[in-house]
Motif scaffolding. Structure first.
Motif, PDB file in Angstrom:
ATOM      1  N   MET B   1       0.852  -1.203   0.000  1.00  0.00           N
ATOM      2  CA  MET B   1       0.000   0.000   0.000  1.00  0.00           C
ATOM      3  C   MET B   1       0.888   1.254   0.000  1.00  0.00           C
ATOM      4  O   MET B   1       1.707   1.429   0.888  1.00  0.00           O
ATOM      5  CB  MET B   1      -0.847  -0.086   1.278  1.00  0.00           C
ATOM      6  CG  MET B   1      -1.951   0.907   1.527  1.00  0.00           C
ATOM      7  SD  MET B   1      -3.135   1.232   0.254  1.00  0.00           S
ATOM      8  CE  MET B   1      -3.954   2.598   1.033  1.00  0.00           C
ATOM      9  N   ILE B   2       0.739   2.095  -1.027  1.00  0.00           N
ATOM     10  CA  ILE B   2       1.527   3.315  -1.112  1.00  0.00           C
ATOM     11  C   ILE B   2       0.872   4.380  -0.233  1.00  0.00           C
ATOM     12  O   ILE B   2      -0.334   4.577  -0.276  1.00  0.00           O
ATOM     13  CB  ILE B   2       1.619   3.805  -2.571  1.00  0.00           C
ATOM     14  CG1 ILE B   2       2.351   2.767  -3.428  1.00  0.00           C
ATOM     15  CG2 ILE B   2       2.316   5.162  -2.664  1.00  0.00           C
ATOM     16  CD1 ILE B   2       2.209   2.974  -4.916  1.00  0.00           C
ATOM     17  N   SER B   3       1.670   5.046   0.564  1.00  0.00           N
ATOM     18  CA  SER B   3       1.122   6.060   1.467  1.00  0.00           C
ATOM     19  C   SER B   3       2.060   7.260   1.505  1.00  0.00           C
ATOM     20  O   SER B   3       3.281   7.098   1.535  1.00  0.00           O
ATOM     21  CB  SER B   3       0.993   5.430   2.861  1.00  0.00           C
ATOM     22  OG  SER B   3       0.712   6.414   3.805  1.00  0.00           O
ATOM     23  N   TYR B   4       1.494   8.469   1.438  1.00  0.00           N
ATOM     24  CA  TYR B   4       2.352   9.656   1.426  1.00  0.00           C
ATOM     25  C   TYR B   4       1.571  10.887   1.848  1.00  0.00           C
ATOM     26  O   TYR B   4       0.342  10.883   1.869  1.00  0.00           O
ATOM     27  CB  TYR B   4       2.916   9.879   0.006  1.00  0.00           C
ATOM     28  CG  TYR B   4       1.858   9.967  -1.078  1.00  0.00           C
ATOM     29  CD1 TYR B   4       1.172  11.160  -1.309  1.00  0.00           C
ATOM     30  CD2 TYR B   4       1.528   8.853  -1.856  1.00  0.00           C
ATOM     31  CE1 TYR B   4       0.196  11.238  -2.292  1.00  0.00           C
ATOM     32  CE2 TYR B   4       0.550   8.932  -2.836  1.00  0.00           C
ATOM     33  CZ  TYR B   4      -0.117  10.126  -3.050  1.00  0.00           C
ATOM     34  OH  TYR B   4      -1.081  10.203  -4.013  1.00  0.00           O
ATOM     35  N   GLU B   5       2.318  11.952   2.160  1.00  0.00           N
ATOM     36  CA  GLU B   5       1.708  13.257   2.423  1.00  0.00           C
ATOM     37  C   GLU B   5       1.765  14.069   1.138  1.00  0.00           C
ATOM     38  O   GLU B   5       2.745  14.008   0.397  1.00  0.00           O
ATOM     39  CB  GLU B   5       2.486  14.007   3.520  1.00  0.00           C
ATOM     40  CG  GLU B   5       2.445  13.356   4.890  1.00  0.00           C
ATOM     41  CD  GLU B   5       1.056  13.368   5.518  1.00  0.00           C
ATOM     42  OE1 GLU B   5       0.289  14.323   5.260  1.00  0.00           O
ATOM     43  OE2 GLU B   5       0.749  12.408   6.261  1.00  0.00           O
ATOM     44  N   PHE B   6       0.734  14.864   0.902  1.00  0.00           N
ATOM     45  CA  PHE B   6       0.642  15.654  -0.327  1.00  0.00           C
ATOM     46  C   PHE B   6       1.084  17.087  -0.051  1.00  0.00           C
ATOM     47  O   PHE B   6       0.580  17.736   0.868  1.00  0.00           O
ATOM     48  CB  PHE B   6      -0.801  15.629  -0.828  1.00  0.00           C
ATOM     49  CG  PHE B   6      -1.021  16.369  -2.120  1.00  0.00           C
ATOM     50  CD1 PHE B   6      -0.799  15.739  -3.342  1.00  0.00           C
ATOM     51  CD2 PHE B   6      -1.465  17.692  -2.122  1.00  0.00           C
ATOM     52  CE1 PHE B   6      -1.016  16.411  -4.539  1.00  0.00           C
ATOM     53  CE2 PHE B   6      -1.678  18.369  -3.313  1.00  0.00           C
ATOM     54  CZ  PHE B   6      -1.452  17.729  -4.520  1.00  0.00           C
ATOM     55  N   THR B   8       1.884  20.924  -1.986  1.00  0.00           N
ATOM     56  CA  THR B   8       1.743  21.655  -3.236  1.00  0.00           C
ATOM     57  C   THR B   8       2.228  23.090  -3.028  1.00  0.00           C
ATOM     58  O   THR B   8       2.255  23.590  -1.900  1.00  0.00           O
ATOM     59  CB  THR B   8       0.291  21.605  -3.762  1.00  0.00           C
ATOM     60  OG1 THR B   8       0.244  22.204  -5.059  1.00  0.00           O
ATOM     61  CG2 THR B   8      -0.697  22.307  -2.846  1.00  0.00           C
ATOM     62  N   LEU B  28       5.529  15.606  -8.533  1.00  0.00           N
ATOM     63  CA  LEU B  28       4.383  15.388  -9.416  1.00  0.00           C
ATOM     64  C   LEU B  28       4.205  16.615 -10.291  1.00  0.00           C
ATOM     65  O   LEU B  28       4.103  17.737  -9.796  1.00  0.00           O
ATOM     66  CB  LEU B  28       3.118  15.173  -8.562  1.00  0.00           C
ATOM     67  CG  LEU B  28       1.763  15.222  -9.283  1.00  0.00           C
ATOM     68  CD1 LEU B  28       1.630  14.094 -10.293  1.00  0.00           C
ATOM     69  CD2 LEU B  28       0.622  15.133  -8.263  1.00  0.00           C
ATOM     70  N   LEU B  35       0.617   8.958 -12.183  1.00  0.00           N
ATOM     71  CA  LEU B  35      -0.674   8.453 -11.700  1.00  0.00           C
ATOM     72  C   LEU B  35      -0.980   7.046 -12.200  1.00  0.00           C
ATOM     73  O   LEU B  35      -1.669   6.283 -11.536  1.00  0.00           O
ATOM     74  CB  LEU B  35      -1.821   9.431 -12.004  1.00  0.00           C
ATOM     75  CG  LEU B  35      -2.083  10.298 -10.767  1.00  0.00           C
ATOM     76  CD1 LEU B  35      -1.165  11.487 -10.713  1.00  0.00           C
ATOM     77  CD2 LEU B  35      -3.518  10.709 -10.661  1.00  0.00           C
ATOM     78  N   GLU B  41       0.300   0.531  -8.662  1.00  0.00           N
ATOM     79  CA  GLU B  41       1.283   0.291  -7.594  1.00  0.00           C
ATOM     80  C   GLU B  41       2.547  -0.326  -8.215  1.00  0.00           C
ATOM     81  O   GLU B  41       3.038  -1.376  -7.780  1.00  0.00           O
ATOM     82  CB  GLU B  41       0.689  -0.585  -6.499  1.00  0.00           C
ATOM     83  CG  GLU B  41      -0.611   0.008  -5.944  1.00  0.00           C
ATOM     84  CD  GLU B  41      -0.801  -0.178  -4.449  1.00  0.00           C
ATOM     85  OE1 GLU B  41      -0.276  -1.168  -3.903  1.00  0.00           O
ATOM     86  OE2 GLU B  41      -1.470   0.682  -3.830  1.00  0.00           O
ATOM     87  N   ASP B  53       3.619  18.430  -5.432  1.00  0.00           N
ATOM     88  CA  ASP B  53       2.972  18.855  -6.675  1.00  0.00           C
ATOM     89  C   ASP B  53       3.538  20.199  -7.112  1.00  0.00           C
ATOM     90  O   ASP B  53       3.409  21.203  -6.414  1.00  0.00           O
ATOM     91  CB  ASP B  53       1.461  18.967  -6.431  1.00  0.00           C
ATOM     92  CG  ASP B  53       0.755  19.666  -7.577  1.00  0.00           C
ATOM     93  OD1 ASP B  53       1.104  19.392  -8.731  1.00  0.00           O
ATOM     94  OD2 ASP B  53      -0.154  20.484  -7.306  1.00  0.00           O
TER      95      ASP B  53
END
Lengths: 153, 292
Positions: B1-6, B8, B28, B35, B41, B53
């Motif tokens: 499971m890929i998990s991250y904070e976004f 921008t 990104l 995407l 995955e 981003d």
């Protein structure tokens, strides 16, 4: 994974939403905003079913994170009909029998709409280029191209 | 499971601060590749904790003509490369390559910077950019450095971009009048196809009709796009009236195989690359003869 707050415009209305870091525009449209006219097909930008218009351009809503589009303007299939009146493209799709199962239709219409926004009188080649990212497994494309041509004349 | 904070931002400075402050940051931009990898995955995705981003940084979207260079912001989309007069007039080879990418939807989001940094062996813009002797400007909090694009590429899906650096500019030197360019690509179908094989050719033809400063860069032919010096030397110095295209085709095929070795795709690619170099040379020779 903390959520981010994003404000953008959907079909002329401003919305402010909390979205997850992995939430794609297609997810937000269908699940948070209940705009289920936009369909998810392949999820990898190859079928065009999820096409919406973002700041005037046709894009695959499965390839955009909603967190990326703060301040942008989104037009979905639901935004084509104004005051109960179908867009001329929607009418043309019906008249030309450009629909069979209907799954690709919202994406086709949004790609066609984006084309006509920038080029109101495209030729057949330009129509085909605009639709090259939209797959239809029923109609064989001919009626779809005819429908767009009938509006573009 | 890929998990991250976004994360921008709309400012280069802030993006560089994030890159400096956090480790394991993935950038990104247009998202047309990332995407897909997130959705699948993909094992090709590196491990990352933050997704940064940069798609809304206006400074990275500029196209400019400065001091005999065209400078292109990394966020310039393929659609803009096709429609921008500065590109169309100066580097038609780049426009032609951009036009073969994906579909309208992909070209509206995918960026030149993404195409470079992903460094896919099949990246459509890399052959023309290398053939045009493009340079990349890399910026970190410590400053800027400029590398020739060919040197920036370090392997399939690998570049020399440091973790704290951002690609901030692509610089392409303007060509003088007697340069000719061509792009050839073979895919399974026109739309959405990954290049099975492509080739960019940039060359000068002098007043006597002699090839000079030839650059030949195939795509999907070698582990990552790189120029073919043996082929280039074989073309240089020959007259457009005397060139033996069959022989050049053979030299190109052999040079490709000397880099890749015999692979499962070699029986297809070896004769096909010969056809691509011949087609590109034929088109350029025809154009040069018309211009005489």
């Amino acid at each position: 994974m903390s959520k981010v707050t994003v404000t953008f415009i959907v079909n002329g209305k401003e919305v402010t939403l909390k979205v997850g870091p992995k939430e794609r525009l297609i997810d937000t449209l269908r699940e948070q905003l209940k705009l289920t006219g936009t369909k998810e097909g392949c999820g990898i930008g190859e079928c065009g079913a999820c096409t919406v218009i973002l700041d005037g351009k046709a894009v695959s809503s499965c390839l955009i994170l909603t967190g990326q589009i703060g301040g942008s303007e989104v037009l979905t299939i639901e935004g084509l009909e104004v005051d109960g009146k179908l867009d001329s493209l929607q009418k043309a799709f019906i008249d030309c029998h450009a629909i069979q199962c209907g799954f690709c239709t919202p994406g086709m219409l949004m790609s066609a709409k984006a084309l006509l926004i920038h080029n109101p009188h495209p030729n057949r080649e330009e129509i085909k280029t605009a639709l090259e990212g939209n797959l239809c497994r029923c109609t064989g494309y001919e009626q779809i191209i005819e429908a767009i041509e009938s509006v573009a004349k | 499971m890929i998990s991250y904070e976004f994360l921008t931002t709309q400012k280069i400075e802030e993006a560089l601060n994030y890159l400096d402050k956090f480790s394991k940051v993935h950038i990104l931009a247009g998202g047309t590749d990332l995407l897909v990898n997130l959705y699948k995955e993909s094992p090709r995705l590196p491990d990352f904790d933050y997704l940064l981003d940069i798609s809304n940084i206006p400074e990275l979207k500029i196209i400019n003509s400065i001091n005999k260079f065209i400078e292109i912001g990394p966020l310039v989309t393929h659609s803009r490369l096709i429609n921008e007069p500065l590109i169309k007039n100066n580097f038609p080879v780049l426009m032609e390559a951009a036009y073969t990418i994906g579909s309208t939807q992909i070209r509206n989001r995918g960026t030149i910077g993404g195409n470079i940094v992903n460094a896919s062996p099949a990246a459509d813009l890399l052959p023309p950019l290398i053939a045009l002797r493009a340079e990349v400007e890399l910026t970190s909090r410590k400053g800027k450095r400029v590398l020739p694009l060919e040197e920036f590429l370090a392997g399939p899906y690998k570049t020399k971009l440091q973790a704290n650096e951002l690609l901030t500019k692509i610089k392409i030197p303007l060509l003088s009048d007697n340069y000719y360019t061509d792009f050839q690509k073979i895919g399974r179908r026109k739309a959405l196809s990954i290049a099975r094989l492509s080739l960019a050719l940039v060359t000068k033809i002098d007043e006597e009709g002699i090839f000079q400063d030839t650059r030949v860069v195939p795509g999907s032919a070698t582990p990552y796009p790189q120029s073919l010096p043996v082929t280039e030397e074989a073309i240089n110095g020959i007259s457009i009236f005397q060139i033996n295209l069959e022989e050049i085709g053979k030299i190109t095929s052999n040079e490709m195989v000397s880099i890749t070795g015999e692979r499962w795709s070699t029986p297809y690619k070896k004769p096909t690359i010969a056809v691509l170099i011949k087609r590109a040379l034929e088109r350029i020779i025809k154009e040069a003869k018309t211009n005489e």
